[in-house]
Enzyme design. Sequence first.
Site, short mmCIF file in Angstrom:
data_model
loop_
_atom_site.label_atom_id
_atom_site.label_comp_id
_atom_site.label_asym_id
_atom_site.label_seq_id
_atom_site.Cartn_x
_atom_site.Cartn_y
_atom_site.Cartn_z
N ASP A 244 0.82 -1.20 0.00
CA ASP A 244 0.00 0.00 0.00
C ASP A 244 0.86 1.27 0.00
O ASP A 244 1.81 1.39 0.78
CB ASP A 244 -0.91 0.00 1.24
CG ASP A 244 -1.83 1.19 1.30
OD1 ASP A 244 -2.69 1.32 0.42
OD2 ASP A 244 -1.67 2.01 2.23
N GLU A 281 1.58 -0.05 -4.85
CA GLU A 281 0.70 1.08 -5.15
C GLU A 281 1.55 2.33 -5.02
O GLU A 281 2.14 2.58 -3.96
CB GLU A 281 -0.48 1.15 -4.18
CG GLU A 281 -1.40 2.33 -4.50
CD GLU A 281 -2.24 2.80 -3.33
OE1 GLU A 281 -3.21 3.54 -3.58
OE2 GLU A 281 -1.92 2.46 -2.18
#
Length: 581
Positions: A244, A281
Amino acid sequence: MQFEVWAPQAGRVTLQCDDVTRALEPDPEREGWWLGEAEARDGSRYGFAVDDGPVLPDPRSRRQPDGPDGLSAVVDHGRYDWRAEWAGRPLPGAVLYELHVGTYTREGTLDAAAERLGHLAELGVTHVELMPLCPFPGRHGWGYEGVSLWAVHEPYGGPEGLKRFVDRAHELGLGVILDVVHNHLGPSGNYLPAFGPYFTDTHQTPWGSAVNLDAPGSDEVRDYLLQSALAWLRDYRIDGLRLDAVHALKDTRACHFLEELSTAVDTLSADLGRPLFLIAESDLNDPRLITPREEGGYGLQAQWNDDFHHCLHTALTGESQGYYADFARAPLAAVARTLTRGYFHDGTYSSFRGRHHGRPLDSTRVAAHRLLGYSQTHDQVGNRAQGDRLSATLSPGLLACAATLTLTAPFTPMLFMGEEWAAGTPWQFFTDHTDPELAEAVRRGRRREFAAHGWAEEDVPDPQDPATRDRSCLDWSEPERDPHARVLAWYRRLIALRHEQADLTDPDLGDTKVAYDERERWLAFRRGDVRVAVNLAKGPAAIPLGPRHARVLAAWEPVQPPGADGVLHVPGESAVVLLQG
């Protein structure tokens, strides 16, 4: 059993295990570590007290039976009897499916989700990407406010539930990817600062002080994150990790944490004899993330490509607010640019940021599968005020166009759960904070954020209202009736074509050739002998493909192959895939 904990600033550390308390001793070989022996078995509850403070959960807890604030529990991973023989499934050629355990089914458990995996195998996806599973307060939430980075949220099913899910997925030939959050921990139940310098004020992030990757004590913090990542891959037989918001991993050291992590994962992959991979990401548009280490990159296998999403979204919806502004001036030109160059912003000026952004991606060095393409994700749906999917505003024909562009593009395609049947349920932002003050702060913050964009307070769902989560659960009766059934059949056909036609998984990004008409709202591209055309306009489009013979592989509406003039006539809001030669 030996217990250990890193507490470098402590003068005294005690272990409480099954109501027995004993002092730990400093490890003579590892500075800052404390060791001790105690009788324990699978399920034994334990915790550590630093300098006679409260008993806290283990930073490396494998299980939190009573939630983030309770004691840890011993987990004997050897007790689980794995059923599936699994050699792994690599990323090239994959089709990913992002899944949130708490809303994939009304039950919201890993076991209930496992019962629905047959749907995904039949759909043709290759990997399930699970949103974060680490413990968080309450029962329901997105998972990005988790703590205890080695444990599984107990209401989902805990460690055993995850193993059963992975086992069932592997039996069906599905790989499993897990979304992990290394850039911050949730505001509730985070006891790491009581043990050591896990965070640093040297850098700030949107969540406050950064995770300590480069300040004093960062060696152990980096190892903490690295060993957590390896544990998911080893102990739970996970096939890959989605990392993330890696742009929030503030690290000034010569060897970036991501490079260190990719090295360790590659080593584990070689040891286990099965493929493992990391997907980042990132909003940096920096190809170094996915460039091999031997060529000066970090060596991650792939990254999410928000540029593709943004230009596709603007082309489909006409939205131009916020970061969509950069793409909305000429959305089909933006789609064409990403299809051929990977990034839209590769050093270009971004009006949203007020500066130039990104760096060119060398398609001769970076394979196309290293970028993930998608029309919807949890972020892009859930961070809208009402969590509305594309299906809330677009016709089935435009949804078919979105699916076609996503599933035939050069990138590794990823779907967001329910999109494959144009789910009529929203996916909204929901929380279950047990701290009343934190719950109210989240509620006010959410409404204040969208009030700035013109939303009335009563129109923004209350994250703490259980009905917000309930509305976000998939309705599994929908795929059985139209228009959902027709959309689902289209997704199945496109995924089957991706597996059948080698040109659709060609790793050469530079081999894609695109034509489009911004005013007429059509776009066509070529990948080897495969031709793809979408018409986003309401009326029919005449698309010149050239005089070569072609046959239709799939069409949303009935379409005749191009005639002698090489012109393909596509009905309004429709898509077609052809094979030439």
